[in-house]
Design an enzyme around this catalytic site. Structure first.
Site, short mmCIF file in Angstrom:
data_model
loop_
_atom_site.label_atom_id
_atom_site.label_comp_id
_atom_site.label_asym_id
_atom_site.label_seq_id
_atom_site.Cartn_x
_atom_site.Cartn_y
_atom_site.Cartn_z
N HIS A 143 -2.07 -5.34 1.34
CA HIS A 143 -3.32 -6.15 1.57
C HIS A 143 -2.89 -7.29 0.95
CE1 HIS A 143 -7.40 -7.43 -0.01
NE2 HIS A 143 -6.67 -8.00 -1.09
N ARG A 185 -1.06 -14.06 4.85
CA ARG A 185 -2.49 -13.71 5.60
C ARG A 185 -1.70 -13.87 7.32
NH1 ARG A 185 -7.25 -11.09 4.51
NH2 ARG A 185 -7.24 -10.48 6.43
N PHE A 209 -15.33 3.81 7.81
CA PHE A 209 -13.66 4.35 7.12
C PHE A 209 -14.37 4.33 5.47
CE2 PHE A 209 -14.35 -0.52 9.32
CZ PHE A 209 -14.55 -0.98 8.02
N ASN A 263 -1.75 -0.23 7.85
CA ASN A 263 -0.97 -1.52 7.56
C ASN A 263 -0.62 -2.13 6.97
OD1 ASN A 263 -2.98 -2.04 6.07
ND2 ASN A 263 -4.59 -3.05 7.41
N LYS A 279 1.11 -1.44 0.08
CA LYS A 279 0.42 -0.43 -0.20
C LYS A 279 0.74 0.95 0.00
CE LYS A 279 -3.49 -2.25 2.48
NZ LYS A 279 -4.62 -1.84 4.10
N ARG A 300 2.22 -6.31 9.41
CA ARG A 300 2.23 -5.30 9.82
C ARG A 300 2.42 -4.92 11.44
NH1 ARG A 300 -4.04 -7.36 7.90
NH2 ARG A 300 -3.86 -6.46 5.52
O1 CDP Z 1 -7.50 -5.97 5.10
P1 CDP Z 1 -7.72 -6.91 5.78
O2 CDP Z 1 -8.10 -8.27 5.08
O3 CDP Z 1 -6.88 -7.58 6.79
O4 CDP Z 1 -8.50 -6.35 6.10
P2 CDP Z 1 -10.41 -5.78 6.02
O5 CDP Z 1 -12.06 -6.05 7.32
O6 CDP Z 1 -10.27 -6.50 4.53
O7 CDP Z 1 -10.51 -3.81 5.75
C1 CDP Z 1 -9.34 -3.36 4.47
C2 CDP Z 1 -9.08 -2.17 5.63
O8 CDP Z 1 -9.43 -1.14 5.48
C3 CDP Z 1 -7.88 -3.08 6.20
O9 CDP Z 1 -6.56 -3.35 5.58
C4 CDP Z 1 -7.46 -1.43 7.07
O10 CDP Z 1 -7.10 -0.52 6.07
C5 CDP Z 1 -8.81 -1.20 7.17
N1 CDP Z 1 -9.41 -1.49 8.03
C6 CDP Z 1 -9.94 0.33 8.92
O11 CDP Z 1 -9.18 0.88 9.11
N2 CDP Z 1 -10.42 0.15 10.08
C7 CDP Z 1 -11.19 -0.95 10.06
N3 CDP Z 1 -11.47 -0.79 11.03
C8 CDP Z 1 -11.66 -2.20 9.65
C9 CDP Z 1 -10.57 -2.04 8.19
MG MG Z 2 -10.14 -7.85 3.35
#
Ligand code: CDP
Ligand code: MG
Length: 167
Positions: A125, A91, A58, A122, A10, A108
């Site tokens: 992705h 992951r 968000f 973080n 990212k 992360r």
């Molecule tokens: O990236 P990941 O699959 O771990 O998480 P996601 O639930 O698919 O969320 C996508 C991205 O949104 C995350 O990697 C974070 O950068 C952001 N996010 C956030 O800023 N605040 C949250 N409560 C959840 C996600």
């Molecule tokens: Mg995701």
């Protein structure tokens, strides 16, 4: 079971010069890189990538984040890794979504932060499961960008299409 997984470094990862560190960590998986490119992320691609989060408070912030609007780095490095249990391996190395909860030695956990506005920055992705990986890889890459045939593809003849070539 061999799998493909989409990895994005990212904009915060690029801005913090973490590309080498992240790729080194990912090389621990012994997976194969089958596609890689630098992408300037249009809003439409960002929205489509995060469409499952459209109703979250968000959403707008993460769309801006992945486009590089928060980091003055309007690009991401997109890669496809391929091999045995690729999603689980990547992951695990990436760590939890919330960098504060991610294991300290994970990518992360090592490099992420939570911004004052509450976004989880973080640095990476990783697709969450096989169907998401397929959807995301097809979104970010054309078949010819990938050195193996991951999903069924076909040839089409386009006569009137416009494209840029070297002058
Ligand atoms: O990236 P990941 O699959 O771990 O998480 P996601 O639930 O698919 O969320 C996508 C991205 O949104 C995350 O990697 C974070 O950068 C952001 N996010 C956030 O800023 N605040 C949250 N409560 C959840 C996600
Ligand atoms: Mg995701």
């Amino acid at each position: 079971m061999n799998q493909a997984v989409l990895i994005l470094i990212k904009p915060d990862g690029l801005k913090k010069s973490l590309t080498g560190n992240i790729l080194t960590r990912l090389s621990e998986t012994k997976l194969e890189i089958v596609a890689a490119k630098i992408v300037r992320v249009p809003r439409k691609l960002a929205e489509e990538h995060y469409k499952h989060l459209k109703d979250k408070p968000f959403f707008e912030e993460i769309v801006k984040y992945i486009q590089g609007e928060l980091h003055d780095r309007k690009k991401v490095l997109a890669l496809v890794y391929w091999g045995e249990n690729a999603i689980k391996k990547c992951r695990e190395l990436a760590g939890a979504t919330n960098p504060e909860e991610a294991e300290a030695t994970s990518i992360r956990g090592s490099y992420g932060r939570i911004t004052t506005s509450g976004v989880y920055e973080n640095v990476i992705h990783v697709s969450s499961d096989e169907s998401e990986a397929k959807r995301e890889i097809k979104l970010w890459f054309e078949p010819q960008d990938i050195i193996v045939e991951l999903y069924p593809q076909k040839e089409v003849v386009c006569k009137e299409c416009k494209r840029t070539v070297w002058a």
